[in-house]
Scaffold this active site. Structure first.
Site, mmCIF file in Angstrom:
data_model
loop_
_atom_site.group_PDB
_atom_site.id
_atom_site.type_symbol
_atom_site.label_atom_id
_atom_site.label_comp_id
_atom_site.label_asym_id
_atom_site.label_seq_id
_atom_site.Cartn_x
_atom_site.Cartn_y
_atom_site.Cartn_z
ATOM 1 N N GLU A 65 0.826 -1.817 -0.211
ATOM 2 C CA GLU A 65 0.126 -0.153 0.187
ATOM 3 C C GLU A 65 1.087 0.580 -0.081
ATOM 4 O OE1 GLU A 65 -2.092 -0.392 4.319
ATOM 5 O OE2 GLU A 65 -3.310 -1.925 3.021
ATOM 6 N N CYS B 194 -1.462 33.640 10.353
ATOM 7 C CA CYS B 194 -0.913 34.693 12.087
ATOM 8 C C CYS B 194 -0.855 32.631 12.861
ATOM 9 C CB CYS B 194 -2.218 35.301 12.023
ATOM 10 S SG CYS B 194 -2.528 36.415 11.038
ATOM 11 N N GLU B 195 0.223 32.481 12.650
ATOM 12 C CA GLU B 195 0.402 31.927 13.402
ATOM 13 C C GLU B 195 2.163 31.679 13.582
ATOM 14 O OE1 GLU B 195 -0.933 28.995 15.051
ATOM 15 O OE2 GLU B 195 -2.785 28.788 14.278
HETATM 16 N N1 LLP Z 1 -2.014 2.436 4.270
HETATM 17 C C1 LLP Z 1 -2.021 2.223 5.206
HETATM 18 C C2 LLP Z 1 -2.750 1.639 6.432
HETATM 19 C C3 LLP Z 1 -1.911 3.596 6.055
HETATM 20 O O1 LLP Z 1 -1.935 3.965 7.352
HETATM 21 C C4 LLP Z 1 -0.769 4.564 5.183
HETATM 22 C C5 LLP Z 1 -0.268 5.876 5.687
HETATM 23 C C6 LLP Z 1 -0.330 4.403 4.045
HETATM 24 C C7 LLP Z 1 -0.963 2.610 3.577
HETATM 25 C C8 LLP Z 1 0.962 4.958 2.913
HETATM 26 O O2 LLP Z 1 1.799 5.395 3.923
HETATM 27 P P1 LLP Z 1 3.243 5.474 2.607
HETATM 28 O O3 LLP Z 1 2.904 4.789 2.113
HETATM 29 O O4 LLP Z 1 2.613 6.978 2.289
HETATM 30 O O5 LLP Z 1 4.290 6.367 3.346
HETATM 31 N N2 LLP Z 1 0.662 12.825 6.747
HETATM 32 C C9 LLP Z 1 2.386 11.831 7.325
HETATM 33 C C10 LLP Z 1 1.919 10.677 6.942
HETATM 34 C C11 LLP Z 1 0.660 9.739 7.972
HETATM 35 C C12 LLP Z 1 0.550 8.961 6.960
HETATM 36 C C13 LLP Z 1 -0.590 7.917 7.579
HETATM 37 N N3 LLP Z 1 -0.883 6.337 6.880
HETATM 38 C C14 LLP Z 1 3.221 12.710 5.816
HETATM 39 O O6 LLP Z 1 3.188 14.344 5.692
HETATM 40 O O7 LLP Z 1 4.126 12.109 7.212
#
Ligand code: LLP
Length: 432
Positions: free
Chosen positions: A286, A354-355
């Site tokens: 994923e 504004c933070e």
């Molecule tokens: N599968 C599940 C169940 C997840 O919760 C996530 C990400 C992914 C796959 C994909 O993860 P990736 O391959 O993109 O690392 N907003 C944060 C990242 C949060 C990720 C949440 N879950 C940031 O900006 O670093």
């Protein structure tokens, strides 16, 4: 192949004044910024395709499915681009299901993850005929069983297990597979929950799942997590569970922000493919960030320069509402001038919000810039626009897809009318 269009650009940009620093594929970013305005998100279609193909080629040794994690960048155009390459999707909400269906995916292309799926979301996903529900608690399992039975259906389920491995990510908020976290079924309870799942007539236990964290540069947590998942698979099979089909190892593959080595797809594959192949299960991955992170930049213009208490400020027209990661995770995003002037300087690059926490970079030595210069904020393709908000009543920026020498505004800049669309000035009072 594979060499990120914008990663290359970033490296070149680091050497101030290098030609090509201000391009995305064959498009000059300064010209594009004039055409679409700033701030604006820009994505390279070619980079996304290259990343997908590299991963798919690396995983070829096992029966596998790549389910793009929609949360990283849920642009319909990006979703459709990945669908054309054969991707499935990993979703975490009814909204993401809607997006996936609108982008042309069918139910069977979808795995549904998430720790708090509502009754409505579960019912809608059953209606859509998703491939797999990644279930994160016994309570969710019971709820899904009840909904499925009520409509005489059987929900295909993978148990998301917390493998309780040690994971190193740039920020604690992006770790998920450690003991005691809200995600997944605690490892030592998983077998019992599976035992109950097989008794439920609305549930078909089809697999096991983990997701250990995001921007995980090391491979040993995957190896350790896989080992734990496969122990569970063996125990389930001993237990008489013969219908397991899927081994979902989640996402988390890393990209380059500063000077990290991105996850090497071949090395990742060497960690997961042999074990997956030996298990006889179909491997599911994923990835979110890996596919889109380095494909995107945020363009922003320098509004003003100012000095305060010995600090040099660069004030940009993009703020934390446009790109939250620096403020929220103290994340590093490389920033370069589209047309470097040849000198460097040390700045706090801050937005108009504004933070005091509204910054893109603090104490950053970078290209020296003047008012009106265009800045390129790199590695902004994942968790960029999707985490943008309207804070300070700021319309969200447009999203632009680039392919070769052409571009398309795949999401328009929001207008002031968009900001107030769902509101009323005069309350229309009602009584219950
Ligand atoms: N599968 C599940 C169940 C997840 O919760 C996530 C990400 C992914 C796959 C994909 O993860 P990736 O391959 O993109 O690392 N907003 C944060 C990242 C949060 C990720 C949440 N879950 C940031 O900006 O670093």
């Amino acid at each position: 192949m594979g060499q990120g269009v914008l990663t290359a650009t970033r490296d070149q940009a680091a050497a101030a004044g290098a030609p090509g620093a201000g391009r995305c594929e064959d498009i000059e970013l300064e010209q594009l910024a004039r055409a679409v305005g700033t701030p604006a998100y820009v994505y390279s279609a070619t980079h996304i395709r290259d990343q997908y193909r590299r991963l798919a080629a690396a995983l070829a040794g096992a029966e596998h499915r790549i389910h793009y994690s929609v949360k990283a960048n849920s642009s319909l155009a990006v979703l459709a681009l990945l669908r054309d390459l054969g991707a499935g999707v990993d979703i975490v909400s009814g909204g993401e299901l809607e997006r996936a269906l609108r982008a042309g995916y069918t139910g069977l292309d979808v795995v549904f993850s998430g720790v708090g799926k509502t009754e409505q979301e579960l019912a809608d996903a059953l209606d859509a005929g998703v491939l797999l529900f990644n279930v994160e608690s016994e309570a969710e399992l019971r709820q899904l069983d009840r909904i499925a039975r009520a409509t005489e259906r059987v929900a295909p389920v993978a148990l998301r297990v917390n493998p309780e491995v040690t994971v190193d990510t740039p920020h604690p908020y992006t770790r998920t597979g450690e003991r005691g976290m809200k995600f997944g079924i605690p490892y030592d309870e998983a077998l019992d929950v599976a035992g109950r799942a097989v008794q439920m007539s609305g549930i078909a236990l089809r697999g096991v799942d983990m997701h250990i964290g995001s921007q995980v540069t090391a491979l040993d947590p995957y190896e350790e997590g896989m080992r734990r998942l496969l122990e569970l698979v063996a125990a389930l099979r001993d237990f008489g569970c013969r219908d397991l089909e899927y081994l979902d190892v989640g996402g988390g593959l890393a990209v380059t922000y500063e000077n990290e080595e991105p996850t090497n797809p071949a090395a990742f594959a060497a960690t997961v493919v042999p074990q997956a192949a030996a298990s006889g299960l179909t491997l599911i991955v994923e990835p979110g960030r890996y596919l889109v992170g380095n494909a995107g930049v945020l363009l922003t213009r320098v509004l003003y320069r100012k000095r305060s208490g010995g600090r040099e400020y660069v004030i940009t027209d993009a703020g934390m509402n446009d790109l939250l990661r620096p403020s929220h995770y103290q994340a590093y995003h490389h920033i370069s001038a589209a047309h470097p002037r040849g000198a460097t300087a040390t700045y706090d690059v801050v937005g108009p919000v504004c933070e005091s926490g509204d910054f893109l970079a603090l104490n950053r030595t970078m290209d020296a810039v003047s008012e009106g210069d265009l800045l390129v904020v790199h590695s902004a393709g994942a968790y960029g626009f999707v985490m943008a908000s309207n804070y300070n009543s700021r319309p969200r920026p447009p999203e632009v897809l680039v392919e070769g020498d052409r571009y398309s505004i795949v999401r328009e800049r929001e207008t002031f009318a968009d900001l107030v669309r769902h509101e009323r000035v005069a309350p229309d009072w009602r009584r219950l």
